[in-house]
Design an enzyme around this catalytic site. Structure first.
Site, PDB file in Angstrom:
ATOM      1  N   ARG A 103      78.643  27.559  -8.813  1.00 22.41           N
ATOM      2  CA  ARG A 103      76.937  27.686  -8.434  1.00 22.41           C
ATOM      3  C   ARG A 103      76.077  27.505  -9.615  1.00 22.41           C
ATOM      4  O   ARG A 103      75.957  28.141 -10.500  1.00 22.41           O
ATOM      5  CB  ARG A 103      76.887  29.022  -7.822  1.00 22.41           C
ATOM      6  CG  ARG A 103      75.252  29.194  -7.616  1.00 22.41           C
ATOM      7  CD  ARG A 103      75.178  30.660  -6.850  1.00 22.41           C
ATOM      8  NE  ARG A 103      75.275  30.271  -5.553  1.00 22.41           N
ATOM      9  CZ  ARG A 103      75.005  31.164  -4.476  1.00 22.41           C
ATOM     10  NH1 ARG A 103      74.450  32.312  -4.684  1.00 22.41           N
ATOM     11  NH2 ARG A 103      75.453  30.972  -3.195  1.00 22.41           N
ATOM     12  N   HIS A 130      73.975  23.293  -0.017  1.00 21.24           N
ATOM     13  CA  HIS A 130      74.932  24.462   0.104  1.00 21.24           C
ATOM     14  C   HIS A 130      75.880  24.095   1.118  1.00 21.24           C
ATOM     15  O   HIS A 130      76.147  24.660   2.128  1.00 21.24           O
ATOM     16  CB  HIS A 130      74.015  25.533   0.511  1.00 21.24           C
ATOM     17  CG  HIS A 130      74.678  26.932   0.166  1.00 21.24           C
ATOM     18  ND1 HIS A 130      75.918  27.022  -0.325  1.00 21.24           N
ATOM     19  CD2 HIS A 130      74.143  28.072   0.388  1.00 21.24           C
ATOM     20  CE1 HIS A 130      76.184  28.405  -0.496  1.00 21.24           C
ATOM     21  NE2 HIS A 130      75.131  29.154  -0.153  1.00 21.24           N
ATOM     22  N   GLN A 133      78.141  26.974   2.844  1.00 22.03           N
ATOM     23  CA  GLN A 133      77.369  27.665   3.722  1.00 22.03           C
ATOM     24  C   GLN A 133      77.537  26.763   5.080  1.00 22.03           C
ATOM     25  O   GLN A 133      77.854  27.368   6.276  1.00 22.03           O
ATOM     26  CB  GLN A 133      76.139  27.926   3.469  1.00 22.03           C
ATOM     27  CG  GLN A 133      75.313  28.791   4.293  1.00 22.03           C
ATOM     28  CD  GLN A 133      75.991  30.043   4.644  1.00 22.03           C
ATOM     29  OE1 GLN A 133      75.897  30.609   3.655  1.00 22.03           O
ATOM     30  NE2 GLN A 133      76.067  30.634   5.520  1.00 22.03           N
ATOM     31  N   ASP A 226      65.979  30.267   6.845  1.00 19.21           N
ATOM     32  CA  ASP A 226      66.308  30.590   5.333  1.00 19.21           C
ATOM     33  C   ASP A 226      65.389  31.163   4.612  1.00 19.21           C
ATOM     34  O   ASP A 226      64.157  31.085   4.955  1.00 19.21           O
ATOM     35  CB  ASP A 226      66.971  29.312   4.545  1.00 19.21           C
ATOM     36  CG  ASP A 226      67.599  29.729   3.326  1.00 19.21           C
ATOM     37  OD1 ASP A 226      68.030  30.934   3.237  1.00 19.21           O
ATOM     38  OD2 ASP A 226      67.446  28.927   2.292  1.00 19.21           O
ATOM     39  N   CYS A 266      71.848  32.311   6.518  1.00 22.31           N
ATOM     40  CA  CYS A 266      72.785  32.308   5.611  1.00 22.31           C
ATOM     41  C   CYS A 266      72.780  33.690   4.983  1.00 22.31           C
ATOM     42  O   CYS A 266      73.690  34.004   4.236  1.00 22.31           O
ATOM     43  CB  CYS A 266      72.475  31.111   4.778  1.00 22.31           C
ATOM     44  SG  CYS A 266      71.261  31.018   3.614  1.00 22.31           S
ATOM     45  N   ARG A 294      82.263  32.547   5.748  1.00 19.40           N
ATOM     46  CA  ARG A 294      82.192  31.576   4.543  1.00 19.40           C
ATOM     47  C   ARG A 294      83.963  31.998   4.175  1.00 19.40           C
ATOM     48  O   ARG A 294      84.290  30.850   3.551  1.00 19.40           O
ATOM     49  CB  ARG A 294      81.362  32.759   3.638  1.00 19.40           C
ATOM     50  CG  ARG A 294      79.715  32.364   3.933  1.00 19.40           C
ATOM     51  CD  ARG A 294      79.516  30.913   3.606  1.00 19.40           C
ATOM     52  NE  ARG A 294      79.683  30.385   2.179  1.00 19.40           N
ATOM     53  CZ  ARG A 294      78.999  30.902   1.197  1.00 19.40           C
ATOM     54  NH1 ARG A 294      77.675  31.422   1.497  1.00 19.40           N
ATOM     55  NH2 ARG A 294      79.075  30.411  -0.098  1.00 19.40           N
TER      56      ARG A 294
HETATM   57  N1   CP Z   1      74.628  32.800   1.747  1.00 21.52           N
HETATM   58  C1   CP Z   1      74.850  32.734   0.320  1.00 21.52           C
HETATM   59  O1   CP Z   1      75.172  31.755  -0.393  1.00 21.52           O
HETATM   60  O2   CP Z   1      74.915  33.944  -0.193  1.00 21.52           O
HETATM   61  P1   CP Z   1      74.942  34.495  -1.688  1.00 21.52           P
HETATM   62  O3   CP Z   1      73.598  33.788  -2.478  1.00 21.52           O
HETATM   63  O4   CP Z   1      74.797  35.995  -1.738  1.00 21.52           O
HETATM   64  O5   CP Z   1      76.274  34.007  -2.334  1.00 21.52           O
END
Ligand code: CP
Length: 326
Positions: A103, A130, A133, A226, A266, A294
């Site tokens: 990430r 992402h 997700q 989101d 998400c 996930r």
């Molecule tokens: N949806 C998501 O990626 O959550 P986090 O940022 O908690 O990993």
């Protein structure tokens, strides 16, 4: 010799491969410990330049269930990004781990890692996409609606962010009718729209980009949103709350979608901002299935990438091929 497969954007899986990975996720969800693609245990690097709850736990639990060991690196914990280059980090990691999950901020950094790595690199969120997700979101919609192709998905809110990009690309990759609504100045970049339209032309999907939330919502089978304030935008909070006000997913907005339309988010969510509490906590919300998925989607993705890259034993290949047929 197999070429290493990475998952850096939503379109790194062809439409047919996406279907196979989702089939595998469904199959593995019913057999949580059957596939031991990381037996040894082999180590997977899970690196965070930003904070996380779902991504961290879903990858950690998924890697353990595949028989492996997750080595989780919190922001600032390694030399990466300040004392050592991406290329040199990749050159070290590929000698020690079987997967690199990262990430980070710039998509270009992730791509640099992948170019240098002989083991699969997975996008755990960048400024642009992402895609993990979206695997979970598509799995959740498919579980509820049976199919994806031809189903409509409305996304409301900050349409210039990574989730909007990924909804657009992954949705059309699955042959969906994707409607993205956000205010002027907060819509997807032209290059993302063109890429989505090109893929939609192949899959039969549809792309609508609009500033009118009702155009997106009209009869939609699924409604997603989101946060309006992504990581790093906290100082713009007051201005962004104003800008996105007309794009809130409320009961009034949801009434314009199909009867019993699915509600996706998400997470983390901000009740009273991008979504109201009665909607996210209401009967049409599937956000907890979405979060759980996930785990299942990423387990399937990791096993599948390792198999496609020629990095597993024959038994894992056999199980993955059986699971991906659905
Ligand atoms: N949806 C998501 O990626 O959550 P986090 O940022 O908690 O990993």
């Amino acid at each position: 010799m197999s070429q290493t497969r990475h998952f850096l954007t939503d379109l790194d899986l062809s439409p047919e491969e996406l279907d196979r990975v989702l089939n595998l996720a469904t199959w593995m969800k019913q057999r949580p410990y059957a596939v031991k693609a990381l037996a040894g245990p082999q180590t997977a690097a899970v690196i965070f330049d930003k904070t996380s709850t779902r991504t961290r736990f879903s990858f950690s639990a998924g890697i353990a269930a595949l028989g492996g060991h997750p080595e989780v690196i919190n922001p600032g914990d390694s030399q990466l990004g300040h004392k050592e280059s991406i290329a040199d980090t990749a050159g070290v990691l590929e000698r020690m781990v079987s997967l690199i999950i990262w990430r980070t901020y710039a998509q270009s950094g992730l791509e640099e890692m992948a170019v240098r790595s002989r083991v699969p690199v997975i996008n755990a969120l960048t400024d642009d996409y992402h895609p993990c997700q979206l695997l979970a979101d598509l799995l959740t919609i498919r579980e509820r609606l049976g199919t994806l192709a031809g189903k409509s998905l409305a996304y409301l809110g900050d349409a210039a962010n990574n989730m909007a990009n990924s909804y657009l690309l992954a949705g059309v990759n699955a042959g969906m009718d994707v409607r993205i609504a956000g205010p002027e100045g907060y819509l997807p970049q032209e290059r993302i729209i063109r890429t989505a339209e090109d893929r939609a032309a192949v899959t039969g999907g549809k792309v609508t980009i609009t500033t009118d939330p009702d155009t997106a919502l009209g009869g939609a089978d699924a409604v997603a949103t989101d946060t309006w304030i992504s990581m790093g935008q906290e100082e713009q909070k007051d201005q962004r709350m104003q800008v996105f006000g007309d794009y809130q997913v409320s009961a009034k907005a949801l009434a314009k979608a199909a009867d019993a339309a699915l509600v996706l988010h998400c997470l983390p969510a901000y009740r009273g901002a991008e979504i109201t509490a009665d909607v996210i906590d209401g009967p049409q919300s599937v956000v907890w299935d979405e979060a759980e998925n996930r785990l299942h989607a990423q387990k399937a993705l990791m096993a599948w990438l390792l198999v496609e890259s020629g990095l597993t034993d024959d038994e894992t290949v056999r199980l993955v091929r059986e699971g991906e047929r659905g």
